[in-house]
Every structure is written in C-alpha cells, then in structure tokens.
Write an enzyme that holds these catalytic residues in place. Structure first.
Site, PDB file in Angstrom:
ATOM      1  N   HIS A  95     -24.206 -26.934  26.233  1.00 22.92           N
ATOM      2  CA  HIS A  95     -24.008 -25.493  26.157  1.00 22.92           C
ATOM      3  C   HIS A  95     -23.042 -25.116  25.026  1.00 22.92           C
ATOM      4  CE1 HIS A  95     -22.759 -21.493  28.058  1.00 22.92           C
ATOM      5  NE2 HIS A  95     -24.070 -21.410  28.001  1.00 22.92           N
ATOM      6  N   LYS A  97     -21.407 -24.193  21.405  1.00 27.24           N
ATOM      7  CA  LYS A  97     -21.797 -23.428  20.228  1.00 27.24           C
ATOM      8  C   LYS A  97     -20.851 -23.820  19.088  1.00 27.24           C
ATOM      9  CE  LYS A  97     -23.571 -20.735  23.643  1.00 27.24           C
ATOM     10  NZ  LYS A  97     -23.428 -21.024  25.076  1.00 27.24           N
ATOM     11  N   ASP A 102     -18.333 -27.738   5.696  1.00 20.83           N
ATOM     12  CA  ASP A 102     -17.536 -28.481   4.712  1.00 20.83           C
ATOM     13  C   ASP A 102     -16.148 -28.857   5.200  1.00 20.83           C
ATOM     14  OD1 ASP A 102     -19.671 -28.242   2.981  1.00 20.83           O
ATOM     15  OD2 ASP A 102     -18.816 -26.591   1.826  1.00 20.83           O
ATOM     16  N   HIS A 267     -21.821 -10.999  27.390  1.00 16.32           N
ATOM     17  CA  HIS A 267     -21.849 -12.453  27.506  1.00 16.32           C
ATOM     18  C   HIS A 267     -20.521 -13.083  27.080  1.00 16.32           C
ATOM     19  CE1 HIS A 267     -23.531 -16.561  26.376  1.00 16.32           C
ATOM     20  NE2 HIS A 267     -24.021 -16.380  27.583  1.00 16.32           N
ATOM     21  N   LYS A 269     -16.823 -14.671  26.787  1.00 14.92           N
ATOM     22  CA  LYS A 269     -15.964 -15.564  27.568  1.00 14.92           C
ATOM     23  C   LYS A 269     -14.556 -15.493  26.986  1.00 14.92           C
ATOM     24  CE  LYS A 269     -20.179 -17.962  27.138  1.00 14.92           C
ATOM     25  NZ  LYS A 269     -20.881 -17.463  28.267  1.00 14.92           N
ATOM     26  N   ASP A 274      -0.316 -14.372  30.028  1.00 18.33           N
ATOM     27  CA  ASP A 274       0.882 -13.751  29.466  1.00 18.33           C
ATOM     28  C   ASP A 274       0.608 -13.298  28.036  1.00 18.33           C
ATOM     29  OD1 ASP A 274       2.078 -14.137  31.901  1.00 18.33           O
ATOM     30  OD2 ASP A 274       3.096 -15.974  31.335  1.00 18.33           O
TER      31      ASP A 274
END
Length: 349
Positions: A95, A97, A102, A267, A269, A274
């Site tokens: 899952h 990404k 370079d 979608h 996340k 703090d």
C-alpha cells in the site's frame, strides 16, 4: 492537480533514476501522463523502476501498466495473482506510495494515481494529502522501495550517497508490514499518544483501530488532552463507515472529539501530537494498514511543519460536523445491527 504536476515535473527532470511505487495506477488521462513522463525519463537513459501492487492494479479497468510494456521502463508487480503455481493473496498488499528522483527529492503520502483526483466536479472528486521531501530521509525512503523491488524481482541495487540536509525538520521513514516481528507503526503511535500533553489530531479515511490504540486514546482524553478525530462523512467503503460507527461510542464516552468531514471523499492520512511531532504517509488507522499491508510513514519532528499541518487540520475541523454520543445512540435497532455485523469483520477491514 498541484501535486501531480510537481511529481510529473520531477520525473521529467530526472537524470539518473526514478523509483516509483503505487497501490493504484489508473490508465486514464492522468495515468497516461505519468506513463509518458516515466517512459521519457527511461529513454533519456535514467534507470526507471515502477512497482505496482498486484491486486491494487486491478482497481482500474484501464491499467496504466499496459502503457509501460515494451518500453525501457523496468516494471514489476508485488505479489500478483497467479494461476500456476497457484497464488492469490487478498491481503498482504503493498500500500506504499513512493516516488524518488535522483536521490534528491521524494514524494509520499496518501495519493494514488487516479483521475478522480482531478476530474469531475464537487462530490465526485477525491481529496488527499501528499508531501515532497528532500535531505537524508530520501535514502531511507529509497531503501524501502529497493527492498520491495528485490522481493518482487530478486534484483538488488547499489547503495546511493546520502543527500545533504535540506531543512530544519528531523525525519525518519518507518516501514511496516506483515514481514516485521514488531508492529512498528502501532508501537510508535501508542508511544506518541501516551506522550501527548495538549492535543492529538487524527485524520484518516478508514478508522477501525486495533484495541492497542483505543485505550491510549481514551486515557489521553480522560487526562484532559484535546483528542480530535476527523473522518469522511461520505466514505467510498460503506461497510468500513458502518464498522467505525459501531465502535465510536467507546471514544465519545471518554471525551474524544469526533467529526465528519463533508463530501467529497477525503483520503487524507494525518497524525500529529502537540506542536512538534507528526506522522505522514500511506497508513490508515485500521487493522488492514497496521497488520496486513506493507506501509510506510514518515515521522517528522519540526514545530514549523506541525504548525502548518495543524492549521490545515483546524480549518477542516471548523467546517466539519461534530458527532455526539446521543446521535450515535439514537440509531435504529436495524442500523445498529448492520453496523455490528460490519464490525465483526474489523480484523480484515
């Protein structure tokens, strides 16, 4: 659109190598733009490697991988379904990404390559958070990709020089998956929650947390910490929405603040504590991400970064609908029964 343009622009300027990993890679107009940029980089002589999840790839009827076949792009699938020898894993999905250019810049977050991010109007779109990074953390992100590549292909790659620092933030890439004996992300999240003194902020599309995370969130709220959870009001997986709703009373009863973010589907996340610590990346707050999937988050220690993330979070919270315990309790008996049925499958949601 902004982040996709930045990612494609980075690929178009690649000189040495491009490492790209995605769960979903649609073959529509956006996917074809990415495929053209990747192919162009390979034709210029760059080492271009593309790793797609063997199941996530099938989310799209138009698979972008077809555009890469026959080109100089090195393409592989992670645990693809096979008829012979028989092999089909619904779980154990990659899952992550990842895009590394370079060894100088990297992109990670929640973004898949899907036309719904840029096409359509209003409620048909998807919103998300993705991040561009530079500095030594890129070597860690690159290492995660190359380990996945070696698992999928058997090929290794030479180590690259560690880039020079590029900012003030202290970062660390954390890979987690079913191949790890220690649930790294769950352990880190538990420790961060326990260390919070003022606020804990969670934004996630899927919230079906393991029991190890429920108790620390309850304890933090009871201790007076502002614990805020933002979920999408409109989820693309209705059964996950129902399973979440079944257990929300446990948090609401202990003082956790829960909000539904209005459509379109979000979608994103995001987790921060703090004003100094955040986690960004691909993992959701559910058993699938924290126990079954191969995921990668990046820890960020930096007041300026967390301040920017908090401003985004609070802006979303201001336009979201707060959910109360009486509202959850007021569901009909039938709705509660269906929600409870969905919750029975929570170890796999």
């Amino acid at each position: 659109a902004e982040i996709f343009d930045a990612m494609i622009g980075a690929i178009e300027h690649a000189r040495e190598y491009v490492y790209f990993s995605s769960y979903i890679f649609d073959g529509g107009p956006l996917g074809r733009r990415f495929a053209a940029a990747l192919t162009g980089a390979a034709e210029r002589g760059a080492d271009v490697r593309v790793l797609l999840d063997g199941v996530g790839e099938w989310y799209s009827w138009q698979r972008a991988s077809k555009s890469l076949l026959g080109t100089r792009v090195r393409f592989a699938r992670f645990l693809p379904p096979k008829l012979w020898p028989p092999s089909f894993h619904v779980n154990l999905r990659n899952h992550r990404k990842i895009l590394v250019i370079d060894g100088q810049e990297a992109f990670t977050g929640g973004l898949n390559i899907r036309d719904r991010y840029v096409d359509g109007d209003g409620d048909d779109r998807i919103r998300d958070l993705h991040f561009r990074m530079a500095g030594p953390v890129i070597t860690q992100i690159e290492t995660v990709f190359l380990r996945d590549w070696q698992f999928a292909t058997g090929e290794s790659a030479p180590p690259r020089p560690i880039p020079q620092p590029a900012g003030e933030a202290i970062c660390r890439a954390v890979a987690d998956g079913p191949d790890s004996r220690l649930d790294r992300l769950t352990t880190l999240l538990t420790g961060a929650i326990a260390g919070a003194r003022q606020r804990i902020a969670i934004m996630t599309p899927y919230f079906v947390p393991p029991r190890e995370l429920v108790a620390p969130l309850q304890a933090a709220a009871l201790a007076g910490t502002d614990v805020a959870l933002i979920l999408p009001a409109r989820n693309n997986l209705p059964y996950v929405h129902r399973a979440t709703r079944h257990m929300l009373w446990e948090l609401l009863e202990r003082g956790v603040n829960v909000y539904y973010q209005p459509a379109p589907f979000v979608h994103s996340k995001l987790f921060y504590v703090d004003d100094y610590y955040a986690q960004i990346g691909s993992a959701n707050f559910d058993a699938r991400s924290l126990r079954l999937n191969f995921e990668m988050n990046v820890e960020v220690y930096d007041r300026a970064t967390v301040t920017r993330l908090a401003a985004h979070f609070e802006a979303v919270r201001a336009r979201s609908l707060r959910i109360t315990l009486p509202q959850v309790d007021a569901r009909s008996v039938v709705t509660k029964a269906v929600d409870g049925l969905a919750w029975l499958f929570s170890p796999y949601l």
